[in-house]
Write an enzyme that holds these catalytic residues in place. Structure first.
Site, PDB file in Angstrom:
ATOM      1  N   GLN A   1       0.851  -1.199   0.000  1.00  0.00           N
ATOM      2  CA  GLN A   1       0.000   0.000   0.000  1.00  0.00           C
ATOM      3  C   GLN A   1       0.881   1.241   0.000  1.00  0.00           C
ATOM      4  OE1 GLN A   1      -3.134  -0.379   2.812  1.00  0.00           O
ATOM      5  NE2 GLN A   1      -3.802   1.722   2.643  1.00  0.00           N
TER       6      GLN A   1
ATOM      7  N   SER B   1       4.099  -6.098   3.186  1.00  0.00           N
ATOM      8  CA  SER B   1       2.801  -5.942   3.840  1.00  0.00           C
ATOM      9  C   SER B   1       1.681  -6.480   2.938  1.00  0.00           C
ATOM     10  CB  SER B   1       2.586  -4.478   4.242  1.00  0.00           C
ATOM     11  OG  SER B   1       1.401  -4.340   4.984  1.00  0.00           O
TER      12      SER B   1
END
Length: 311
Positions: free
Chosen positions: A11, A91
């Site tokens: 992200q 992530s």
């Protein structure tokens, strides 16, 4: 012959227009966008190609959007016959790595990360927490700064990105104090990040718990390409470990520098960043200048990567 490691964007890499020329030029990539639109029940492709900044930056849109573009880029790369020896993702990028490794079906992953984004957004009310990048200070001193600030609230290391760049996260007052202490301990710069919450800290436990409930419904398959997880910076041993690791990952530090070092140690000399942006390529360069680094996010970068690999 050295090994190829694929690394997948997280992200923050999103931008309006991403994935559009893959969709227009490569049928296998187009199919990924079509599947994402169908599974989500709305046009994530439209948000990727023509959405507003505001739409694409909403966490519950960002996560499926980045995953979709990453897998579309992966399909383009696979069509050219490129195979990875091992994979990892930062992530959110770990979901792309798991899709690439065969562990999770894309159809399941895209719905899962939308919920993950929503749960992460809801776990901590807007404005309660934040994140900051600490530049030019070693990890022990940053850990010390966090520890000395914990009487003000939760603050801890969220991301070990690369030498000289570590991200901390936590509740506003504790974060502010930890940033001040990091400067006193010799940090070159402290940059507050424009994110909506203190990701990768124990404040995200409510999100981790909800995510785990969703993960219970997911059918996992055998891991075909070795995956290195953020939580341990080591290989996922067996498919049964995946769900617990994905739960932990939401509220644990991301050991990215250690992940790249593990790949280097195991013979990777060519990294290909798959998905939007080139942030991970920058991290790899800071970890090891000698390796070859490519990225694939559009037709141009795909062609450059294929030429580079042939050479």
């Amino acid at each position: 012959m050295g090994k190829i490691g694929l690394i997948f964007a997280g992200q923050g890499a999103q931008y309006v227009g991403m994935g559009k020329d893959l969709f227009e030029n490569i049928p296998a990539s187009k199919e990924i966008f079509n599947i994402a639109d169908r599974e989500l029940g709305y046009a994530i492709s439209e948000i990727c190609f023509n959405g507003s900044e505001e739409d694409i930056n909403k966490t519950e849109n960002t996560q499926p959007a980045v995953l979709t573009v990453s897998i579309a880029a992966l399909k383009a790369l696979e069509e050219k016959g490129i195979k990875a020896d091992m994979v990892a993702g930062l992530s959110l990028g770990e979901y792309s790595a798991l899709v690439c490794s065969n562990a999770i079906e894309f159809e399941d992953a895209v719905k899962l990360v939308r919920k993950r984004g929503k749960f992460m957004q809801e776990a901590v009310p807007q404005g309660v927490g934040g994140m900051a990048a600490i530049l030019g200070l070693d990890r022990n001193k940053i850990a010390q700064a966090c520890e000395e600030s914990s009487e003000k609230g939760v603050v801890s290391i969220a991301n070990y990105n690369c030498p000289g760049q570590i991200v901390i996260a936590g509740e506003k007052d504790a974060l502010k104090l930890a940033c001040k202490k990091a400067e006193e301990l010799g940090a070159k710069r402290v940059i507050e990040l424009s994110v909506s919450g203190p990701f990768h800290t124990k404040l995200l436990k409510p999100a981790a718990d909800k995510l785990f409930e969703e993960l219970k419904n997911i059918q996992l398959k055998e891991i075909i390409i070795p995956v290195i997880t953020n939580v341990t910076a080591d290989y996922i041993g067996k498919k049964e470990d995946v769900k617990n690791l994905l739960k932990e990952q939401v509220m644990s530090s991301v050991f990215w520098e250690d992940t790249i070092n593990k790949m280097l140690e195991d013979g990777v000399d060519t990294f290909i960043e798959v998905g939007p942006g080139k942030a991970l390529s920058g991290f790899v360069k800071k970890i090891n200048r000698k390796v070859k680094i490519y990225n694939v996010e559009d037709i141009n970068s795909l062609n450059k990567t294929i030429e580079g690999l042939k050479a």
